[in-house]
Design a protein around this motif. Structure first.
Motif, PDB file in Angstrom:
ATOM      1  N   GLU A  41       0.859  -1.119   0.061  1.00  0.00           N
ATOM      2  CA  GLU A  41      -0.022  -0.135  -0.089  1.00  0.00           C
ATOM      3  C   GLU A  41       0.895   1.268  -0.031  1.00  0.00           C
ATOM      4  O   GLU A  41       1.806   1.295   0.621  1.00  0.00           O
ATOM      5  N   MET A  42       0.495   2.194  -0.575  1.00  0.00           N
ATOM      6  CA  MET A  42       1.453   3.488  -0.927  1.00  0.00           C
ATOM      7  C   MET A  42       0.582   4.546  -1.127  1.00  0.00           C
ATOM      8  O   MET A  42      -0.698   4.553  -1.563  1.00  0.00           O
ATOM      9  N   THR A  43       0.825   5.814  -0.458  1.00  0.00           N
ATOM     10  CA  THR A  43       0.036   6.925  -0.583  1.00  0.00           C
ATOM     11  C   THR A  43       0.875   7.949  -1.046  1.00  0.00           C
ATOM     12  O   THR A  43       1.925   8.329  -0.677  1.00  0.00           O
ATOM     13  N   PHE A  44       0.300   8.684  -2.158  1.00  0.00           N
ATOM     14  CA  PHE A  44       1.119   9.719  -2.858  1.00  0.00           C
ATOM     15  C   PHE A  44       0.315  10.977  -2.674  1.00  0.00           C
ATOM     16  O   PHE A  44      -0.970  11.349  -2.858  1.00  0.00           O
ATOM     17  N   THR A  45       1.082  12.165  -2.184  1.00  0.00           N
ATOM     18  CA  THR A  45       0.585  13.465  -2.085  1.00  0.00           C
ATOM     19  C   THR A  45       1.051  14.381  -2.916  1.00  0.00           C
ATOM     20  O   THR A  45       2.084  14.549  -3.622  1.00  0.00           O
ATOM     21  N   TYR A  46      -0.025  15.290  -3.495  1.00  0.00           N
ATOM     22  CA  TYR A  46       0.259  16.196  -4.642  1.00  0.00           C
ATOM     23  C   TYR A  46       0.004  17.598  -4.031  1.00  0.00           C
ATOM     24  O   TYR A  46      -0.899  17.829  -3.203  1.00  0.00           O
ATOM     25  N   PRO A  47       0.739  18.522  -4.613  1.00  0.00           N
ATOM     26  CA  PRO A  47       0.400  19.999  -4.061  1.00  0.00           C
ATOM     27  C   PRO A  47      -0.851  20.563  -4.324  1.00  0.00           C
ATOM     28  O   PRO A  47      -1.492  21.623  -3.955  1.00  0.00           O
ATOM     29  N   GLN A  48      -1.770  19.996  -5.502  1.00  0.00           N
ATOM     30  CA  GLN A  48      -3.009  20.359  -5.636  1.00  0.00           C
ATOM     31  C   GLN A  48      -4.057  19.265  -5.565  1.00  0.00           C
ATOM     32  O   GLN A  48      -3.662  18.244  -5.267  1.00  0.00           O
ATOM     33  N   LYS A  49      -5.141  19.614  -5.643  1.00  0.00           N
ATOM     34  CA  LYS A  49      -6.275  18.543  -5.452  1.00  0.00           C
ATOM     35  C   LYS A  49      -6.168  17.675  -6.782  1.00  0.00           C
ATOM     36  O   LYS A  49      -5.961  17.952  -7.943  1.00  0.00           O
ATOM     37  N   LYS A  96       9.924   7.732  -9.162  1.00  0.00           N
ATOM     38  CA  LYS A  96      10.738   8.326  -9.898  1.00  0.00           C
ATOM     39  C   LYS A  96       9.809   8.744 -11.433  1.00  0.00           C
ATOM     40  O   LYS A  96       9.736   9.815 -11.952  1.00  0.00           O
ATOM     41  N   ASP A  97       9.080   7.481 -11.879  1.00  0.00           N
ATOM     42  CA  ASP A  97       8.317   7.789 -13.051  1.00  0.00           C
ATOM     43  C   ASP A  97       7.113   8.960 -12.718  1.00  0.00           C
ATOM     44  O   ASP A  97       6.745   9.725 -13.643  1.00  0.00           O
ATOM     45  N   LEU A  98       6.564   8.686 -11.404  1.00  0.00           N
ATOM     46  CA  LEU A  98       5.367   9.620 -11.041  1.00  0.00           C
ATOM     47  C   LEU A  98       6.020  11.272 -11.054  1.00  0.00           C
ATOM     48  O   LEU A  98       5.295  12.167 -11.317  1.00  0.00           O
ATOM     49  N   GLN A  99       7.189  11.187 -10.596  1.00  0.00           N
ATOM     50  CA  GLN A  99       7.893  12.691 -10.365  1.00  0.00           C
ATOM     51  C   GLN A  99       8.282  13.272 -11.496  1.00  0.00           C
ATOM     52  O   GLN A  99       8.230  14.363 -11.878  1.00  0.00           O
ATOM     53  N   LYS A 100       8.525  12.405 -12.671  1.00  0.00           N
ATOM     54  CA  LYS A 100       8.617  12.772 -14.079  1.00  0.00           C
ATOM     55  C   LYS A 100       7.286  13.325 -14.914  1.00  0.00           C
ATOM     56  O   LYS A 100       7.455  14.495 -15.405  1.00  0.00           O
ATOM     57  N   ARG A 101       6.353  12.765 -14.399  1.00  0.00           N
ATOM     58  CA  ARG A 101       4.813  13.298 -14.787  1.00  0.00           C
ATOM     59  C   ARG A 101       4.490  14.452 -13.992  1.00  0.00           C
ATOM     60  O   ARG A 101       3.873  15.361 -14.637  1.00  0.00           O
ATOM     61  N   ASP A 102       4.816  14.599 -12.760  1.00  0.00           N
ATOM     62  CA  ASP A 102       4.423  15.778 -12.004  1.00  0.00           C
ATOM     63  C   ASP A 102       5.441  15.963 -10.780  1.00  0.00           C
ATOM     64  O   ASP A 102       5.657  15.131  -9.730  1.00  0.00           O
ATOM     65  N   GLY A 103       6.316  17.042 -10.756  1.00  0.00           N
ATOM     66  CA  GLY A 103       7.521  17.202  -9.829  1.00  0.00           C
ATOM     67  C   GLY A 103       7.001  17.550  -8.573  1.00  0.00           C
ATOM     68  O   GLY A 103       7.857  17.410  -7.767  1.00  0.00           O
ATOM     69  N   GLY A 104       5.801  17.808  -8.189  1.00  0.00           N
ATOM     70  CA  GLY A 104       5.197  18.102  -6.782  1.00  0.00           C
ATOM     71  C   GLY A 104       4.765  16.893  -6.267  1.00  0.00           C
ATOM     72  O   GLY A 104       4.671  16.998  -4.918  1.00  0.00           O
ATOM     73  N   VAL A 105       4.770  15.959  -6.610  1.00  0.00           N
ATOM     74  CA  VAL A 105       4.358  14.468  -6.119  1.00  0.00           C
ATOM     75  C   VAL A 105       5.476  14.100  -5.007  1.00  0.00           C
ATOM     76  O   VAL A 105       6.628  14.036  -5.139  1.00  0.00           O
ATOM     77  N   THR A 106       4.765  13.776  -3.790  1.00  0.00           N
ATOM     78  CA  THR A 106       5.754  12.930  -2.643  1.00  0.00           C
ATOM     79  C   THR A 106       4.959  11.808  -2.525  1.00  0.00           C
ATOM     80  O   THR A 106       3.705  11.754  -2.258  1.00  0.00           O
TER      81      THR A 106
END
Length: 301
Positions: A41-49, A96-106
């Protein structure tokens, strides 16, 4: 109010609620979470909704990595995903792949539960329910040992367990249907809710049973169905008030408690409502049915 005289209607209503759930359990079972099956299970947070584009990017990233998504949940600016067990290398590649698509994701969370842990949780849950059931029967049989003859203290214990099984089957059946049609998963919190429901159900049943016992001592010549009916009416308001206070708190938690405990609260709501119903309309009525059956047997002899 003749509650005991309409017991067949109450039994029919209980069967109407339980049978679809039992059929669902036999056909589809429960939709088990990774707590039981093992997985990640993993949770990713974005700077926007989280919007449709972000959700699509996340799903495409998993597809590119050839990782099958078991469940996908959006909550404000977070995405929670469950998959089969992943290694740390696979997780790093995903991030890494998700950060390439959106640099703000953690990534806020990454947790892997092996199938051995899932199996232990399942086994311990079954043991807990079994031990609790046996202890309840023994305690009620001991507590009601002074009940007036021809009633037996064991009948009180067995009828309480039947009512308890009624409540457990209602909760399990409804969650089986929710899991099949809406993808609702059963996790370790569900086991906690089920055990709590069992305890609450027995507590409510004992209140009614205790009043029956006291009234049997006072009314030595009255018909048993009448004694049970009077006892139910005397405890009805107390049982409903106790349940309503618990239900009000649970409704508040359902509204403000957040996503993580939503289905735990739903299980509690269903179980407490069912427990209140079974204590009043099932458990006590079973005592009457049992006693009438014993009386008929004695008359034939």
């Amino acid at each position: 109010m003749n509650i005991v005289g309409k017991r067949n209607w109450y039994f029919a209503f209980s069967l109407l609620i339980i049978i679809p759930g039992v059929i669902s359990l036999l056909l589809w079972g429960l939709n088990l979470s990774i707590d039981f099956t093992g997985g990640s299970e993993m949770t990713f947070t974005y700077p926007q909704k989280v919007n449709e584009k972000i959700a699509s990017d996340v799903k495409n990233s998993f597809a590119d990595q050839k990782i099958q998504i078991i469940s996908f949940q959006e909550s404000s600016n977070q995405v929670t995903i469950r998959t089969k067990g992943l290694s740390s290398v696979q997780d790093d590649a995903l991030v890494k792949d998700l950060q390439k698509r959106d640099g703000g994701v953690t990534q806020e969370q990454f947790e892997t539960i092996g199938p051995v842990v899932g199996s232990e949780i399942t086994t311990n849950a079954l043991y807990a329910i079994l031990v609790a059931t046996v202890m309840i029967v023994l305690y009620i049989a001991w507590a009601f040992r002074g009940v007036r003859k021809p009633m037996s203290s064991w009948r009180f214990g067995i009828c309480a367990i039947i009512a308890l099984l009624h409540d457990a089957l209602v909760v399990l059946g409804i969650f089986s249907l929710l899991g099949h049609f809406f993808g609702v998963e059963v996790d370790s919190l569900f086991v906690t809710a089920l055990l709590t429901v069992i305890g609450f159900s027995v507590h409510d049943t004992i209140v009614v049973f205790d009043r029956i016992r006291e009234n049997l001592k006072r009314n030595l010549t009255g018909a048993f169905p009448q004694v049970v009916n009077d006892s139910i009416l005397q405890t009805l308001v107390r049982s409903l008030n106790t349940s309503m206070t618990a239900l009000l708190v649970l409704f508040t938690l359902l509204i403000f408690g957040g996503e993580s405990i939503r289905w735990f609260i739903v299980a509690m709501l269903i179980g407490i409502a069912s427990g209140t119903y079974s204590s009043i309309f099932n458990a006590s009525q079973l005592l009457v049915v049992w006693q009438e059956w014993v009386d008929k047997r004695q008359k034939r002899r």
